[in-house]
Motif scaffolding. Structure first.
Motif, PDB file in Angstrom:
ATOM      1  N   ILE A  45       0.844  -1.195   0.000  1.00 36.07           N
ATOM      2  CA  ILE A  45       0.000   0.000   0.000  1.00 36.07           C
ATOM      3  C   ILE A  45       0.877   1.242   0.000  1.00 36.07           C
ATOM      4  O   ILE A  45       1.851   1.318   0.762  1.00 36.07           O
ATOM      5  N   THR A  46       0.523   2.212  -0.832  1.00 33.96           N
ATOM      6  CA  THR A  46       1.257   3.469  -0.865  1.00 33.96           C
ATOM      7  C   THR A  46       0.299   4.640  -1.027  1.00 33.96           C
ATOM      8  O   THR A  46      -0.807   4.483  -1.556  1.00 33.96           O
ATOM      9  N   THR A  47       0.728   5.807  -0.582  1.00 29.10           N
ATOM     10  CA  THR A  47      -0.069   7.023  -0.770  1.00 29.10           C
ATOM     11  C   THR A  47       0.142   7.602  -2.164  1.00 29.10           C
ATOM     12  O   THR A  47      -0.572   8.527  -2.566  1.00 29.10           O
ATOM     13  N   SER A  48       1.126   7.097  -2.894  1.00 28.33           N
ATOM     14  CA  SER A  48       1.403   7.608  -4.244  1.00 28.33           C
ATOM     15  C   SER A  48       0.856   6.649  -5.292  1.00 28.33           C
ATOM     16  O   SER A  48      -0.328   6.343  -5.292  1.00 28.33           O
ATOM     17  N   GLY A  49       1.721   6.176  -6.185  1.00 26.14           N
ATOM     18  CA  GLY A  49       1.297   5.248  -7.224  1.00 26.14           C
ATOM     19  C   GLY A  49       2.423   4.286  -7.551  1.00 26.14           C
ATOM     20  O   GLY A  49       3.426   4.212  -6.830  1.00 26.14           O
ATOM     21  N   TYR A  50       2.261   3.549  -8.641  1.00 24.84           N
ATOM     22  CA  TYR A  50       3.245   2.546  -9.027  1.00 24.84           C
ATOM     23  C   TYR A  50       3.693   2.786 -10.470  1.00 24.84           C
ATOM     24  O   TYR A  50       2.902   3.226 -11.317  1.00 24.84           O
ATOM     25  N   THR A  51       4.961   2.488 -10.737  1.00 25.27           N
ATOM     26  CA  THR A  51       5.449   2.577 -12.106  1.00 25.27           C
ATOM     27  C   THR A  51       4.870   1.421 -12.918  1.00 25.27           C
ATOM     28  O   THR A  51       4.385   0.426 -12.358  1.00 25.27           O
TER      29      THR A  51
END
Length: 278
Positions: free
Chosen positions: A223-229
């Motif tokens: 889980i992240t507050t940003s995103g994924y490449t």
């Protein structure tokens, strides 16, 4: 002479709006309908018990019935306009209207529920989503990990709050939390939570997946507050048991499951016509 009942305002409201296809303020429609009905000053000064002018009240009820019939809409607060269906209806039903036509519009759509404006709901959710994400970026790492586990608990992972074990800290091998899926703790899901503003890449997921293998774990949630490449997403698809949750999905899960937010129910009144006919 008493002010006509609201059904008598159906035709004048339609007739007035026919000449204002771009929409017009409700107060202007009230006056236009009153003119078409030939209301005198005494009739225009009569009040209901709440203090509202009766002719405006009746015009408002006519607008409500026409909205339920799908012929009128509110472009914005206090601005009325015919819908495309309303324009078509007027074209096929020239004035003056028959009593049957007026009664149909006034009484046959009373039980039709007015829909909530989806654009307004989306606007509220979008604004709350921004606030949630800002707050997630400001809380401590420890608090963020707890929030993540609370979301997963609301999603049904772990039968009891105590089944969610926070690990965190140093030496955690890339694992921030452990969820027990059974009472004996024999089946577990491992969680990694990153409070980042930059995107998560493939190396971070590979490290987490390696930590899962070291624990002989079958499932992991990153889980992240940003995103994924794109490379990170491709890696997650290439392995078994790895679920990705980005910031957008996280805040939507918080709203849907009332973690850090609260919902308010709105009571919608429904007119009881039987009450007035007694």
């Amino acid at each position: 002479m008493a002010v006509p009942t609201y059904d008598k305002f159906i035709e004048p409201v339609l007739c007035f709006l026919k000449h204002h296809p771009e929409g017009v303020a409700a107060k202007v429609v009230h006056e236009g309908a009153a003119e078409l009905l030939g209301l005198d000053e005494n009739q225009r000064s009569e009040l209901v018990s709440s203090g509202q002018l009766i002719y405006k009240n009746r015009s408002g009820w006519a607008h409500d019935r026409l909205k339920r019939a799908g012929l009128l809409q509110s472009l914005s607060r206090g601005k009325w306009c015919l819908t495309d269906a309303g324009l078509e209806w007027i074209k096929n039903n020239p004035f003056p209207l028959s009593k049957e036509q007026i009664d149909h519009l006034a009484f046959d759509f009373i039980d039709v529920r007015l829909k909530t404006n989806p654009d307004a709901v989306k606007e509220i959710r979008d604004a709350i989503a921004i606030d949630l994400l800002e707050n997630l970026l400001q809380v401590s790492y420890n608090r963020f990990e707890v929030i993540v586990l609370d979301v997963l608990h609301k999603l049904g992972h772990g039968g009891h709050r105590d089944d969610l074990q926070r690990v965190g800290g140093t030496g955690n091998a890339g694992i921030d939390g452990i969820i027990s899926l059974d009472k004996l703790g024999l089946e577990r899901v491992y969680v990694q939570a990153k409070r980042w503003q930059t995107t998560v890449g493939r190396p971070e997921l590979q490290a987490f997946y390696g930590a899962l293998a070291g624990q002989k774990a079958k499932r992991g949630i990153f889980i992240t507050t940003s995103g994924y490449t794109a490379h990170a997403i491709d890696f997650a698809k290439s392995v078994e048991g790895l679920v990705l949750i980005d910031g957008k999905r996280l805040v939507n899960l918080m709203m849907d499951n009332e973690v850090g937010v609260s919902s308010q129910l709105i009571k919608l009144p429904k007119l009881d016509m039987d009450y007035f006919e007694q």
